[in-house]
Write a protein that holds these residues in place. Structure first.
Motif, PDB file in Angstrom:
ATOM      1  N   ALA A 156       0.814  -1.214   0.000  1.00 45.00           N
ATOM      2  CA  ALA A 156       0.000   0.000   0.000  1.00 45.00           C
ATOM      3  C   ALA A 156       0.849   1.266   0.000  1.00 45.00           C
ATOM      4  O   ALA A 156       0.618   2.192  -0.786  1.00 45.00           O
ATOM      5  CB  ALA A 156      -0.936   0.008   1.208  1.00 45.00           C
ATOM      6  N   MET A 157       1.853   1.328   0.853  1.00 43.89           N
ATOM      7  CA  MET A 157       2.662   2.543   0.959  1.00 43.89           C
ATOM      8  C   MET A 157       3.473   2.781  -0.303  1.00 43.89           C
ATOM      9  O   MET A 157       3.672   3.919  -0.725  1.00 43.89           O
ATOM     10  CB  MET A 157       3.583   2.450   2.179  1.00 43.89           C
ATOM     11  N   GLU A 158       3.952   1.688  -0.921  1.00 42.54           N
ATOM     12  CA  GLU A 158       4.733   1.823  -2.144  1.00 42.54           C
ATOM     13  C   GLU A 158       3.895   2.468  -3.256  1.00 42.54           C
ATOM     14  O   GLU A 158       4.328   3.401  -3.934  1.00 42.54           O
ATOM     15  CB  GLU A 158       5.217   0.440  -2.585  1.00 42.54           C
ATOM     16  N   GLY A 159       2.667   1.987  -3.429  1.00 43.55           N
ATOM     17  CA  GLY A 159       1.774   2.561  -4.439  1.00 43.55           C
ATOM     18  C   GLY A 159       1.400   3.988  -4.118  1.00 43.55           C
ATOM     19  O   GLY A 159       1.307   4.839  -5.015  1.00 43.55           O
ATOM     20  N   LEU A 160       1.216   4.279  -2.839  1.00 43.72           N
ATOM     21  CA  LEU A 160       0.842   5.634  -2.429  1.00 43.72           C
ATOM     22  C   LEU A 160       1.985   6.611  -2.674  1.00 43.72           C
ATOM     23  O   LEU A 160       1.761   7.758  -3.072  1.00 43.72           O
ATOM     24  CB  LEU A 160       0.453   5.624  -0.954  1.00 43.72           C
ATOM     25  N   THR A 161       3.209   6.171  -2.469  1.00 44.92           N
ATOM     26  CA  THR A 161       4.375   7.027  -2.726  1.00 44.92           C
ATOM     27  C   THR A 161       4.452   7.400  -4.205  1.00 44.92           C
ATOM     28  O   THR A 161       4.705   8.557  -4.556  1.00 44.92           O
ATOM     29  CB  THR A 161       5.668   6.314  -2.292  1.00 44.92           C
ATOM     30  N   GLU A 162       4.205   6.422  -5.088  1.00 43.93           N
ATOM     31  CA  GLU A 162       4.229   6.685  -6.524  1.00 43.93           C
ATOM     32  C   GLU A 162       3.123   7.671  -6.916  1.00 43.93           C
ATOM     33  O   GLU A 162       3.345   8.593  -7.704  1.00 43.93           O
ATOM     34  CB  GLU A 162       4.052   5.375  -7.292  1.00 43.93           C
ATOM     35  N   LEU A 163       1.942   7.485  -6.355  1.00 45.28           N
ATOM     36  CA  LEU A 163       0.828   8.384  -6.652  1.00 45.28           C
ATOM     37  C   LEU A 163       1.120   9.797  -6.149  1.00 45.28           C
ATOM     38  O   LEU A 163       0.818  10.785  -6.824  1.00 45.28           O
ATOM     39  CB  LEU A 163      -0.458   7.852  -6.021  1.00 45.28           C
ATOM     40  N   THR A 164       1.739   9.895  -4.980  1.00 43.70           N
ATOM     41  CA  THR A 164       2.083  11.204  -4.423  1.00 43.70           C
ATOM     42  C   THR A 164       3.042  11.949  -5.351  1.00 43.70           C
ATOM     43  O   THR A 164       2.920  13.164  -5.549  1.00 43.70           O
ATOM     44  CB  THR A 164       2.708  11.039  -3.020  1.00 43.70           C
ATOM     45  N   ARG A 165       3.992  11.229  -5.951  1.00 44.19           N
ATOM     46  CA  ARG A 165       4.914  11.864  -6.908  1.00 44.19           C
ATOM     47  C   ARG A 165       4.147  12.369  -8.126  1.00 44.19           C
ATOM     48  O   ARG A 165       4.411  13.465  -8.633  1.00 44.19           O
ATOM     49  CB  ARG A 165       5.979  10.858  -7.361  1.00 44.19           C
ATOM     50  N   THR A 166       3.198  11.569  -8.610  1.00 45.82           N
ATOM     51  CA  THR A 166       2.388  11.988  -9.764  1.00 45.82           C
ATOM     52  C   THR A 166       1.589  13.242  -9.438  1.00 45.82           C
ATOM     53  O   THR A 166       1.526  14.177 -10.244  1.00 45.82           O
ATOM     54  CB  THR A 166       1.429  10.854 -10.177  1.00 45.82           C
ATOM     55  N   LEU A 167       1.005  13.288  -8.261  1.00 45.95           N
ATOM     56  CA  LEU A 167       0.236  14.469  -7.859  1.00 45.95           C
ATOM     57  C   LEU A 167       1.140  15.702  -7.802  1.00 45.95           C
ATOM     58  O   LEU A 167       0.728  16.805  -8.182  1.00 45.95           O
ATOM     59  CB  LEU A 167      -0.425  14.237  -6.497  1.00 45.95           C
ATOM     60  N   GLY A 168       2.380  15.494  -7.362  1.00 47.15           N
ATOM     61  CA  GLY A 168       3.334  16.605  -7.338  1.00 47.15           C
ATOM     62  C   GLY A 168       3.621  17.133  -8.734  1.00 47.15           C
ATOM     63  O   GLY A 168       3.711  18.351  -8.944  1.00 47.15           O
ATOM     64  N   ARG A 169       3.745  16.223  -9.711  1.00 52.01           N
ATOM     65  CA  ARG A 169       3.998  16.650 -11.088  1.00 52.01           C
ATOM     66  C   ARG A 169       2.777  17.389 -11.665  1.00 52.01           C
ATOM     67  O   ARG A 169       2.936  18.378 -12.387  1.00 52.01           O
ATOM     68  CB  ARG A 169       4.338  15.432 -11.954  1.00 52.01           C
ATOM     69  N   ILE A 170       1.584  16.926 -11.333  1.00 56.77           N
ATOM     70  CA  ILE A 170       0.361  17.600 -11.806  1.00 56.77           C
ATOM     71  C   ILE A 170       0.291  19.007 -11.221  1.00 56.77           C
ATOM     72  O   ILE A 170      -0.022  19.976 -11.919  1.00 56.77           O
ATOM     73  CB  ILE A 170      -0.899  16.795 -11.410  1.00 56.77           C
TER      74      ILE A 170
END
Length: 260
Positions: A156-170
């Motif tokens: 769960a945390m691994e996927g959330l970290t990746e999503l957090t990076r994507t949100l930062g790019r957006i």
């Protein structure tokens, strides 16, 4: 203008569509006017609200809005709940991403489509596909905030970290105002040590961004979509129904605090 909330997680099977349907329905029952946009080519939100996916050949849907420029208002469908409307998905949407690539303003197609229409609602939820492609980018560019369902499991945390990076790019390139609405723990079985550990880790790391409400593993929640109904219309006395009603109350309270 209604608040636009993208419900997203690039991992499948985390309760994303279940949350989209049942949170939207619970807010409608709480007398909030809600629009639910099915942006997933699988169309599970559409079928989960009672619209057969085999009928889209006779029905205009979100593909025609994004690709053909149809007015979003023209594809809105009423549901069994009087205050909940749906913009449906359809099989054509599976081909939308390659078509979007060469379009001008490709990341802003959904934002432009919802301009004006969102004013008719208090909440607009976008159910995103389980990927980080152009459809999800459109949702995140259109949204005021993002709600992230997370299953309490090892990765769960691994996927959330990746999503957090994507949100930062957006935020840095397309939508600087994009906020995190909340993180929702789903399919929770607190009898297992792993679930308790993951829950504790997520709450410690993300603090008050994690909803107090958790969604339990519940057989009735899994059954409801096959009947084309939100859990409130299928079994209002189930633990799943109670959890989503609690979540709706928490969303409303958080909104009142942020605007008050």
């Amino acid at each position: 203008m209604g608040k636009i909330i993208a419900i997203t997680n690039q991992k499948g099977g985390v309760g994303k569509t279940t949350t989209a349907i049942n949170l939207a329905a619970s807010l409608a029952v709480a007398e909030k006017r809600v629009l639910l946009v099915d942006l997933d080519p699988q169309g599970n939100t559409t079928s989960g609200l009672g619209f057969k996916t085999g009928e889209e050949s006779r029905r205009r849907h979100i593909y025609h809005v994004l690709i053909e420029g149809l007015e979003a208002r023209e594809v809105v469908l009423p549901t069994e709940l009087g205050l909940l409307d749906l913009i449906p998905s359809g099989r054509d949407l599976a081909g939308a991403e390659p078509e979007l690539v060469n379009m001008e303003g490709r990341e802003y197609r959904l934002r432009e489509a919802l301009t004006g229409l969102a004013a008719d609602y208090q909440y607009v939820f976008i159910d995103c596909p389980p990927s980080l492609g152009l459809l999800t980018v459109n949702a995140l560019t259109a949204a005021d905030s993002v709600l992230i369902p997370i299953q309490c499991e090892y990765f769960a945390m691994e996927g959330l970290t990746e999503l957090t990076r994507t949100l930062g790019r957006i935020r840095s390139s397309l939508n600087p105002a994009l906020d995190t609405e909340g993180i929702l723990l789903t399919m929770l079985d607190d009898r297992t040590l792993l679930t308790r550990q993951v829950t504790s880790e997520i709450r410690e790391y993300f603090g008050d961004k994690v909803y107090s409400t958790v969604i339990p593993r519940n057989v009735r929640l899994g059954e409801a979509p096959s009947f084309g109904k939100p859990i409130l219309l299928y079994d209002i006395r189930s633990r799943g129904a109670e959890a989503y009603l609690d979540l709706a109350r928490e969303v409303i309270e958080n909104e009142a605090e942020s605007t008050g």
